[in-house]
Design an enzyme around this catalytic site. Structure first.
Site, PDB file in Angstrom:
ATOM      1  CD  GLU A   1      38.853  23.052   4.809  1.00  0.00           C
ATOM      2  OE1 GLU A   1      38.045  22.401   5.486  1.00  0.00           O
ATOM      3  OE2 GLU A   1      38.926  24.306   4.873  1.00  0.00           O
TER       4      GLU A   1
ATOM      5  CG  ASP B   1      34.545  27.684   3.622  1.00  0.00           C
ATOM      6  OD1 ASP B   1      33.552  27.184   4.186  1.00  0.00           O
ATOM      7  OD2 ASP B   1      35.712  27.281   3.827  1.00  0.00           O
TER       8      ASP B   1
END
Ligand SMILES: [Zn+2]
Length: 333
Positions: free
Chosen positions: A202, A280
């Site tokens: 990420e 998320d």
């Protein structure tokens, strides 16, 4: 509820942090319950106020601090699962962090008591509404707390197996420590039968995913989108049958990619990597599992049948027993 219409495509979600799932309406209720004022972090329309990553973390912490009793966690779990159900999501896996709740004076047992109660309430409601849902929990260690704290989390979770806790994972600040440093904690969890995932690829580049695959017993990677920068890694993800938990709106909101058009989800799929869609910390990114599916579908023009392949892959990679998985896959078919 909240029962989705017959046309709604079925969805499943593998990557959502429970405190990050708190809808502003619920947070306002909990803030009132605890006599806290969150006006600096919430607009009148209920959306959260933050502008950059540091600010996002501050806002997140302020919101998370009003979720501080087993009752709050029960309300949050129920609220989120019913919102997901209303959008056609019939399977959800939450990340739980015992280290986070410890700061608030709650034990792991308190946390499990709260989320189990919330799940049972949502499940009962969903059965009554004719759209049964399932959920499971992945206990995470926090990377910035260090490898020793992670071992303690793994030991606590495995000492008292809970039927709804089926996974072990790691979140937190990717800049600190290596994936390898957490191999002992993951080994404890894995040997006790928990399936594993870790955040990588990420903010960290492809090497962070390689490190995770080299050292941790993971079958999934949280995000992993930056794998797209390394063709050898893409081949490895394919060969090792790793599933990526992709959260497009989170990546865009946090500045990894400027827009969905430039997000690598489609490229990852074209490279033959197994991808899924999750949200998320949805309300922080003005998102939800339904919106994630909708936006990607608008972007690609894919049919609902094509979009449901994300759901199928989620169920195939879900940390759940085979019988429940088969039942969910049957409903998808
Ligand atoms: Zn995450």
């Amino acid at each position: 509820m909240m029962k989705p219409t017959g046309q709604t495509l079925l969805k499943a979600e593998l990557h959502v942090h429970i405190e990050g799932a708190a809808h502003p309406e619920l947070v306002a209720r909990l803030a009132a319950r605890h006599g806290k004022n969150l006006d600096a972090f919430m607009r009148k329309d209920g959306s959260y106020i933050w502008s950059d990553f540091t600010n996002f973390l501050e806002c997140y912490d302020q919101v998370a601090d009003v979720i501080c009793t087993p009752e709050d966690y029960a309300d949050l779990t129920e609220d989120y699962l019913l919102r997901n159900a209303a959008e056609g999501c019939f399977y959800t896996e939450f990340f739980l962090s015992p280290d986070h709740v410890a700061r608030l004076g709650m034990s792991y047992d308190n946390l499990m008591e709260g989320v189990s109660e919330g799940y049972q309430r949502a499940r009962t409601r969903s059965l009554a509404d004719g759209f049964p849902i399932e959920a499971r929990f992945i206990v995470t260690c926090l990377r910035h707390m260090g490898p020793e704290a992670a071992i303690k989390v793994a030991e606590r979770v495995t000492a008292k197996p809970h039927p709804l806790v089926t996974g072990f994972g790691m979140g937190g600040d990717e800049r600190l420590f290596s994936q390898q440093a957490f191999a002992p904690a993951f080994a404890i969890a894995h040997q006790a039968g928990l399936q594993c995932t870790t955040h990588a690829g990420e903010f960290g580049g492809p090497q962070s995913v390689i490190d995770a695959l080299d050292h941790l017993p993971v079958t999934r990677i949280g995000h992993g989108v930056r794998s797209v920068e390394d063709p050898d890694l893409l081949k490895r993800l394919r060969n090792e049958d790793i599933t990526l938990e992709v959260c497009p709106q989170s990546n865009i909101a946090l500045g990894l990619y400027p827009s969905l058009a430039e997000h690598p989800l489609e490229s990852l799929m074209q490279a033959g990597v197994k991808t899924t869609i999750s949200s998320d910390d949805p309300p922080f990114f003005a998102s939800s599992i339904g919106r994630e599916y909708d936006l990607f579908q608008s972007q690609t023009g894919w049919s609902s049948q094509e979009m449901e392949q994300f759901t199928r892959r989620s169920l195939e990679a879900a940390f759940i027993d085979d019988e429940t998985r088969a039942g969910l896959l049957r409903r998808l078919a």
